[in-house]
Design an enzyme around this catalytic site. Structure first.
Site, PDB file in Angstrom:
ATOM      1  N   GLU A  69       0.806  -1.225   0.000  1.00  0.00           N
ATOM      2  CA  GLU A  69       0.000   0.000   0.000  1.00  0.00           C
ATOM      3  C   GLU A  69       0.833   1.267   0.000  1.00  0.00           C
ATOM      4  O   GLU A  69       0.315   2.352  -0.255  1.00  0.00           O
ATOM      5  CB  GLU A  69      -1.007  -0.004   1.156  1.00  0.00           C
ATOM      6  CG  GLU A  69      -0.434  -0.223   2.529  1.00  0.00           C
ATOM      7  CD  GLU A  69      -0.519  -1.672   2.970  1.00  0.00           C
ATOM      8  OE1 GLU A  69      -0.238  -2.568   2.140  1.00  0.00           O
ATOM      9  OE2 GLU A  69      -0.852  -1.917   4.157  1.00  0.00           O
ATOM     10  N   ASN A  70       2.127   1.145   0.295  1.00  0.00           N
ATOM     11  CA  ASN A  70       2.978   2.324   0.238  1.00  0.00           C
ATOM     12  C   ASN A  70       3.467   2.630  -1.178  1.00  0.00           C
ATOM     13  O   ASN A  70       4.423   3.386  -1.342  1.00  0.00           O
ATOM     14  CB  ASN A  70       4.150   2.199   1.207  1.00  0.00           C
ATOM     15  CG  ASN A  70       4.957   0.934   1.016  1.00  0.00           C
ATOM     16  OD1 ASN A  70       4.394  -0.138   0.831  1.00  0.00           O
ATOM     17  ND2 ASN A  70       6.268   1.034   1.048  1.00  0.00           N
TER      18      ASN A  70
END
Lengths: 238, 220, 220, 238
Positions: B54-55
């Site tokens: 998700e980063n």
């Protein structure tokens, strides 16, 4: 062995399953980014009663305008249906054959982006106090009036890229990018025509504009036509 | 009880391998921190999964060799990773647009508690002195098409994690589709927990004993 | 009346040049279709403006040589343009995030009517048989920090465009900051229209005669 | 003659005008993308009573954690204040010195994006039915429950890029990109530290991640420190 390969051999096969009554987002701002070969394949394929979501309504009698002329489009959601050489849509609109939902361009873009991002609705200052605010929820937030607008999704998206890889990553060409990256996110099935389809690794991960997760089918159209050139040559499709 | 859970049941690696077998080829998958990360080691022959972190990376590859890590190429657990061919970097709003917009096929998460209606608690004990930290878990369970939980069947203290109702603060309501524990694979159905598969050597009654809600037997 | 408007007042080019003088160095500017496009020809010595076109380009440059245009490098008016050094391409949602988010310093637009409270009508006559088309005008007036209108003072039929209240459908409420016409530069103030500058050879009374709302004289 | 030049000679000058009580977005996910040199300049500068918006609350006693340790931060808006080696924030939080607004990571990202895009509020499915929904408007749209969340803006944004040009266009390095491009859009003043500051034209317009319109100041920090390396070396700032 290639285990993920989103390539489809032809534009015809890419659009083969589009059913009557489908909603379809079509990339492009004027002729820049218009996926003409996919649209022509859709004309050949025969689906009708379509809802088209696109910034414009086509020019001349090729591409999007040809789809309208074939009386396949029952509704269009767009910001600017009048364009130079745009004669087909005005006739269908005045006749009452094709319904028009007029949306400010930025609201259209944001609704598509929201549809793809799992945001069902958002507030915007655009169009407050205008006829396009009619019937919409008005809400005061921090002392300013805003309209509630809803995310927009479609069954299919048809867009044009410059380079795609077999995972569905896409790069675009200049201002042909316009609506394509957001439309790619907002449809159940996203179909990309690209001038070149390459192996994974051909596109630098830092420069990917549309990540492959948003793309379902990729078809190589090596030398895509430009609307203005077809019109200048007097082409009427089909 | 503690001794028993050590001597029967799947190992963490076996749980991860069992889960990996249920992921279709070409799936876009987000793996949570902890046991979920092990799933990446067990991609079945003939399949490719594309991992999302998700980063801001799709196409995440395995950890680099010791000492070869780049502090600016990390996963959500802040460990060094690599990028596969065909990867893409993007910013956080685009990353969570993928999550919230339903573009990921599968989220694999750890759990503190799972209720029989699919409620998940995995971010906070709710204790007054705890530092609350939620990360992306609430977004993942709200947006990803399928949510698999991979977890020990019971806590270290022997308490069941599969319960009638969660006592810890929720991560999401009715979000868990399937649970892979050391004892069984269990679906969350409209009728409650249903056993899909038992670990070899573990019988239904044993799993039921260690579960805080009624279990339905596997369907024929 | 028609004859008079042809023989007195600034030309379109002079109007554009006058407007350009009021844009500070380094401004981010969106130019509408028509007379607003002329502003780009008159960048004052020592200044650089960065032009935004809502179809996804910041750093838009002048038209290319005849025949050298790229059908995929166009502006909002669908004309061929170029990209300057330091330009950037982006998608439509990002482009209108710039507009709606207040990042552009100036929007220069044409007008059908401007009311004394700053209401603008520039997209539709409201006639039943007209094909409605709005484009990005409503977004621009809602989001850009300053909105300048550049327009003939009266319609071709000699009707005033500066009015007490718009009769055409609005583009936005209270959005216009300043008007550059062939006769004068006029601010929209809380007290109504106020003349900032008169075209040489045109007196206040002449402008008032051709304006459909009271004009305040220039402040000392 | 260069007429647009957003360069500032030093990190100290870049942050010189940040006043007590300012709200500041700080890029980074863990150490990746953390603008350490700008944060250290802010520590030296002395501003206090700050509201920090950042995904994490720092590690060790360098960068963001050092700013906390100096008791400059009265409130933090973040998704994950616990990190490996994170000891400073927990103490200040338990002591009641620093207030915490905990926001799910995707909601934080979307709130920042909305703040920069002129969207005052939006609905999201994230956190429905959880303690983080408390006090928020719940609304059913198309049969599903959503929470109303508000756009987030700040006085300043501090971010780290790889290459910037004098117009403020920025490229990032791998997963150091994370929150930076959206934070750049959501502050009154956006300050970028970049390992290299180049002339316009050095960055291909097709690959620009942050267009210069979002950036106010650019400062070159040729060899930026990494948090983990400073911590491993036992550094405590100042």
């Amino acid at each position: 062995m290639r285990m993920i390969d989103k390539r489809v051999p032809s534009a015809a096969e890419a659009v083969a399953d589009i059913a009557d009554g489908s909603s379809i987002m079509v990339g492009g701002f004027g002729e820049a980014g218009s996926p003409i070969e996919l649209i022509h394949a859709l004309i050949d394929q025969g689906a009708s009663d379509l809802t088209i979501i696109s910034n414009n309504a086509g020019s001349g009698e090729v591409g999007l305008a040809a789809l309208f002329k074939e009386r396949r489009v029952s509704k269009v959601i767009c910001s600017f249906p009048k364009t130079l050489n745009s004669t087909v849509f005005p006739e269908l609109y005045r006749e009452g054959f094709t319904e028009l939902e007029l949306v400010p361009q930025g609201t259209l873009a944001e609704r598509i982006r929201a549809g793809g991002a799992g945001v069902p609705a958002f507030y915007t200052p655009t169009a407050v106090g205008t006829p396009l605010a009619e019937g919409k929820e008005l809400r005061v937030l921090n002392g300013r009036e805003y309209l509630l607008e809803f995310g927009l999704r479609a069954d299919y998206t048809l867009i044009k890229g410059l380079i795609a890889d077999t995972h569905g990553n896409v790069l675009y060409n200049k201002t042909a990018r316009n609506f394509a990256p957001i439309m790619a996110t907002a449809a159940d099935v996203t179909i990309v025509q690209a001038a070149q389809v390459a192996e994974p690794g051909a596109i630098d991960p830092e420069t990917v504009v549309t990540p492959g997760i948003f793309v379902d089918r990729v078809v190589e159209v090596a030398k895509p036509a430009h609307e203005s050139e077809l019109i200048a040559a007097g082409v009427c499709y089909p | 009880m503690k001794q028993q859970t050590e001597t029967i049941g799947w190992t963490r690696e076996e749980m991860a391998q069992r889960l990996a077998q249920d992921i279709p080829n070409g799936s876009y998958v987000n793996l949570g921190i902890g046991i979920p990360e092990l799933v990446a080691r067990f991609v079945p022959e003939g399949r490719t999964f594309i991992y999302h972190t998700e980063n801001g990376l799709l196409g995440m590859g395995p950890s680099p060799a010791e000492g070869a890590g780049d502090p600016e190429l990390i996963n959500a657990g802040k460990r060094h990773v690599t990028a596969n061919l065909g990867a893409a970097y993007f910013h956080h709003a685009d990353s969570f647009a993928m999550i919230r917009g339903g573009h990921l096929d599968l989220s694999v998460l750890g759990a503190m508690q799972i209720a029989q209606n699919g409620d998940l608690a995995n971010w906070s004990t709710g204790k007054a002195d705890a530092i609350p930290a939620v990360g992306g878990a609430m977004d993942l369970v709200a947006g990803v098409k399928q949510v698999f939980v991979i977890t020990q069947h019971c806590t270290k203290a022997g308490e069941p994690k599969l319960v009638e109702a969660c006592s810890y603060p929720l991560t999401g309501q009715g979000v868990v589709d399937r649970i892979y524990s050391d004892l069984a694979v269990i679906d969350v159905t409209p009728d409650g927990f249903r056993v899909v598969a038992l670990c070899p050597g573990v019988d239904f009654e044993t799993v039921q004993e260690r579960t805080g809600a009624p279990l339905l037997p596997a369907q024929k």
